[in-house]
Design a protein around this motif. Structure first.
Motif, short mmCIF file in Angstrom:
data_model
loop_
_atom_site.label_atom_id
_atom_site.label_comp_id
_atom_site.label_asym_id
_atom_site.label_seq_id
_atom_site.Cartn_x
_atom_site.Cartn_y
_atom_site.Cartn_z
N TYR A 80 0.08 7.26 -0.27
CA TYR A 80 1.11 8.00 -0.97
C TYR A 80 2.02 8.76 0.00
CZ TYR A 80 -1.70 7.21 -5.16
OH TYR A 80 -2.40 6.64 -6.19
N LEU A 81 1.48 9.20 1.12
CA LEU A 81 2.16 10.03 2.12
C LEU A 81 2.43 11.42 1.58
CD1 LEU A 81 3.10 9.82 5.04
CD2 LEU A 81 5.35 9.14 4.25
N LYS A 82 2.97 11.50 0.37
CA LYS A 82 3.15 12.78 -0.31
C LYS A 82 3.40 12.46 -1.77
CE LYS A 82 7.10 14.85 0.09
NZ LYS A 82 8.27 15.57 0.63
N LYS A 100 0.79 -1.23 0.00
CA LYS A 100 0.00 0.00 0.00
C LYS A 100 0.82 1.28 0.00
CE LYS A 100 -2.05 1.34 3.80
NZ LYS A 100 -2.93 1.34 4.99
N GLY A 101 2.15 1.19 0.19
CA GLY A 101 2.97 2.37 0.26
C GLY A 101 3.45 2.64 1.67
N PRO A 102 4.24 3.73 1.81
CA PRO A 102 4.57 4.76 0.83
C PRO A 102 5.55 4.27 -0.23
CG PRO A 102 5.84 5.12 2.81
CD PRO A 102 4.93 3.97 3.10
N GLY A 103 5.76 5.10 -1.25
CA GLY A 103 6.67 4.74 -2.32
C GLY A 103 6.40 5.58 -3.55
N THR A 140 4.78 5.84 10.37
CA THR A 140 5.41 6.20 9.10
C THR A 140 5.42 7.71 8.93
OG1 THR A 140 4.77 4.14 8.04
CG2 THR A 140 5.29 5.97 6.60
N ARG A 141 6.57 8.24 8.52
CA ARG A 141 6.72 9.67 8.30
C ARG A 141 7.55 9.94 7.05
NH1 ARG A 141 9.10 11.41 14.23
NH2 ARG A 141 7.33 10.69 15.52
#
Length: 225
Positions: free
Chosen positions: A213-215, A66-69, A139-140
């Motif tokens: 996505y986180l970003k 699922k991410g992030p990545g 996660t950060r």
């Protein structure tokens, strides 16, 4: 025993596994700088099923990293997983990318693992896991400096692994850090995590699930995702 299809496309490693319970019975992956998930993913799915002497009708669920990545890599993987779930009427399982990376490191009591994925400049995506692979820090997306993860090295041996490990090694000077940039997310380590979620019925809403996505991810022009 449940048979799961596991898809990992969060980074350059295009990775597909078939698992029966906790056991991986087929694995196809390619980690290359000239990667193209859009070209390889469906081929790897077909080859993994053939290697396991299975067909799509044998599957009980599809699991996706699922991410992030990579924004585009995650999008391709999730689109493929959703398409399979819709067409085969299968449940969808999501596995945090950094958690599956953590499982690649054998830990003893008093040791931690920090998976780090390279983001931009001195930034990484990271999370912290204890020796039982329980997340002890979320996660950060963070910029690495000389004080990063300092709270952990006074008490633990700390393994910093993943594509962001090299930039961390340049900055972090504590003696209890151990760095390994060779570890990449793989569908192999997804299998036991996905199976536990399958047993507990922890499924995603196929229609509304989105990657973590986180970003936004900056895509390098020389890479095809």
């Amino acid at each position: 025993m449940a048979i799961l299809l596991n898809l990992e496309t969060a980074t350059t490693n295009c990775s597909v596994s078939i698992s029966k319970g906790n056991e991986v019975i087929s694995l196809k992956e390619n980690n290359a700088m000239s990667y193209s998930h859009s070209e390889q993913l469906h081929l790897f799915i077909k080859e993994a099923l053939q290697e396991a002497s299975l067909s799509f009708s044998d599957l009980n669920a599809v699991a996706i990293s699922k991410g992030p990545g990579s924004y585009t890599g995650l999008r391709i993987g999730v689109s493929a997983a959703k398409g399979l779930c819709f067409s085969l009427d299968l449940p969808l399982i999501s596995v945090p990318t950094l958690e599956s990376m953590a499982h690649q490191v054998q830990l003893g009591e008093g040791e931690l693992v920090i998976p780090v994925l390279d983001a931009r400049r001195m930034e990484v995506y990271s999370a912290v896991f204890d020796h039982q692979y329980q997340e002890i820090r979320e996660t950060r997306a963070e910029v690495i400096d000389e004080n990063s993860f300092a709270d952990y090295v006074s008490e633990y041996n700390v393994y910093v692994v993943g594509s962001g490990a090299e930039k961390c090694k340049e900055i972090l000077g504590f003696p209890y850090f151990h760095f390994d940039a060779s570890i990449v997310p793989s569908a192999k380590e997804m299998a036991p995590i996905a199976f536990e979620k399958y047993k507990k019925g922890q499924f995603e809403n196929v229609a509304y699930f989105e990657p973590y996505y986180l970003k936004d991810f900056v895509i390098q022009s020389k890479k095809k995702v």
